[in-house]
Design a protein around this motif. Structure first.
Motif, mmCIF file in Angstrom:
data_model
loop_
_atom_site.group_PDB
_atom_site.id
_atom_site.type_symbol
_atom_site.label_atom_id
_atom_site.label_comp_id
_atom_site.label_asym_id
_atom_site.label_seq_id
_atom_site.Cartn_x
_atom_site.Cartn_y
_atom_site.Cartn_z
ATOM 1 N N ILE A 14 0.857 -1.197 0.000
ATOM 2 C CA ILE A 14 0.000 0.000 0.000
ATOM 3 C C ILE A 14 0.893 1.247 0.000
ATOM 4 C CG2 ILE A 14 -1.962 1.137 1.113
ATOM 5 C CD1 ILE A 14 -2.472 -1.500 2.595
ATOM 6 N N PRO A 15 1.597 1.488 -1.096
ATOM 7 C CA PRO A 15 2.565 2.586 -1.125
ATOM 8 C C PRO A 15 1.943 3.981 -1.145
ATOM 9 C CG PRO A 15 2.393 1.586 -3.288
ATOM 10 C CD PRO A 15 1.569 0.738 -2.346
ATOM 11 N N ASP A 16 0.664 4.096 -1.404
ATOM 12 C CA ASP A 16 0.040 5.415 -1.510
ATOM 13 C C ASP A 16 -0.300 6.051 -0.163
ATOM 14 O OD1 ASP A 16 0.247 5.285 -4.255
ATOM 15 O OD2 ASP A 16 -1.761 4.483 -4.513
ATOM 16 N N LEU A 17 -0.127 5.322 0.930
ATOM 17 C CA LEU A 17 -0.363 5.911 2.249
ATOM 18 C C LEU A 17 0.819 6.817 2.608
ATOM 19 C CD1 LEU A 17 -1.871 2.897 4.208
ATOM 20 C CD2 LEU A 17 -3.035 4.963 3.458
ATOM 21 N N PRO A 18 0.613 7.804 3.471
ATOM 22 C CA PRO A 18 1.680 8.768 3.789
ATOM 23 C C PRO A 18 2.692 8.231 4.809
ATOM 24 C CG PRO A 18 -0.313 9.362 4.965
ATOM 25 C CD PRO A 18 -0.665 8.186 4.071
ATOM 26 N N TRP A 19 3.388 7.177 4.467
ATOM 27 C CA TRP A 19 4.328 6.517 5.375
ATOM 28 C C TRP A 19 5.453 7.448 5.828
ATOM 29 C CZ3 TRP A 19 2.418 2.258 7.269
ATOM 30 C CH2 TRP A 19 1.559 1.472 6.497
ATOM 31 N N THR A 20 5.809 8.414 5.014
ATOM 32 C CA THR A 20 6.924 9.300 5.362
ATOM 33 C C THR A 20 6.465 10.635 5.937
ATOM 34 O OG1 THR A 20 7.033 10.157 3.099
ATOM 35 C CG2 THR A 20 8.442 8.266 3.636
ATOM 36 N N ALA A 21 5.171 10.823 6.105
ATOM 37 C CA ALA A 21 4.647 12.091 6.612
ATOM 38 C C ALA A 21 4.935 12.248 8.105
ATOM 39 C CB ALA A 21 3.141 12.174 6.376
ATOM 40 N N ASP A 22 5.134 13.479 8.519
ATOM 41 C CA ASP A 22 5.290 13.771 9.940
ATOM 42 C C ASP A 22 3.941 13.662 10.633
ATOM 43 O OD1 ASP A 22 8.021 14.252 9.798
ATOM 44 O OD2 ASP A 22 7.743 16.369 9.333
ATOM 45 N N LYS A 23 3.989 13.353 11.913
ATOM 46 C CA LYS A 23 2.771 13.213 12.702
ATOM 47 C C LYS A 23 1.954 14.501 12.629
ATOM 48 C CE LYS A 23 1.152 11.726 17.190
ATOM 49 N NZ LYS A 23 1.560 11.249 18.520
ATOM 50 N N GLY A 24 0.660 14.350 12.414
ATOM 51 C CA GLY A 24 -0.237 15.498 12.371
ATOM 52 C C GLY A 24 -0.388 16.134 11.004
ATOM 53 N N THR A 25 0.362 15.660 10.011
ATOM 54 C CA THR A 25 0.255 16.245 8.678
ATOM 55 C C THR A 25 -0.679 15.469 7.758
ATOM 56 O OG1 THR A 25 2.206 15.069 7.861
ATOM 57 C CG2 THR A 25 2.572 17.250 8.815
ATOM 58 N N ALA A 26 -1.078 14.291 8.171
ATOM 59 C CA ALA A 26 -1.998 13.464 7.383
ATOM 60 C C ALA A 26 -3.293 13.301 8.172
ATOM 61 C CB ALA A 26 -1.375 12.106 7.096
ATOM 62 N N PRO A 27 -4.403 13.071 7.486
ATOM 63 C CA PRO A 27 -5.666 12.849 8.184
ATOM 64 C C PRO A 27 -5.569 11.677 9.175
ATOM 65 C CG PRO A 27 -6.047 13.114 5.837
ATOM 66 C CD PRO A 27 -4.566 13.014 6.028
ATOM 67 N N VAL A 28 -6.257 11.797 10.292
ATOM 68 C CA VAL A 28 -6.243 10.777 11.338
ATOM 69 C C VAL A 28 -6.637 9.411 10.780
ATOM 70 C CG1 VAL A 28 -7.331 10.056 13.502
ATOM 71 C CG2 VAL A 28 -6.657 12.437 13.180
#
Length: 83
Positions: A14-28
């Motif tokens: 599932i590569p389209d999830l924000p695996w590299t995003a910082d906490k709080g920058t992606a929807p819960v």
């Protein structure tokens, strides 16, 4: 450190999830989905060991965001619930 375990990681499917995003920058809801993917990952222990050894401080690894020193305390705990 050997990274051969990465080829079996559930997150690769599932590569389209924000695996590299910082906490709080992606929807819960996406954080919850990533947690579900990690929960059943066959290489979660290897992933947790890798981020602890490499002191990775960003992204989502082994079921948790890696954004604070508190993560290193979590990494010292066994994943199987035994303490």
């Amino acid at each position: 450190m050997n990274t051969n375990w990465m080829k079996d990681a559930a997150c690769r499917r599932i590569p389209d999830l924000p695996w590299t995003a910082d906490k709080g920058t992606a929807p819960v809801i996406l954080g919850e989905l990533m947690a579900d993917v990690c929960r059943f990952c066959p290489v979660r222990d290897a992933c947790a060991a890798f981020v602890a050894d490499e002191k990775i401080a960003g992204g989502y690894w082994a079921g948790a965001h890696r954004t604070s020193k508190d993560t290193w305390v979590q990494d010292a705990l066994p994943l199987d619930g035994a303490a």
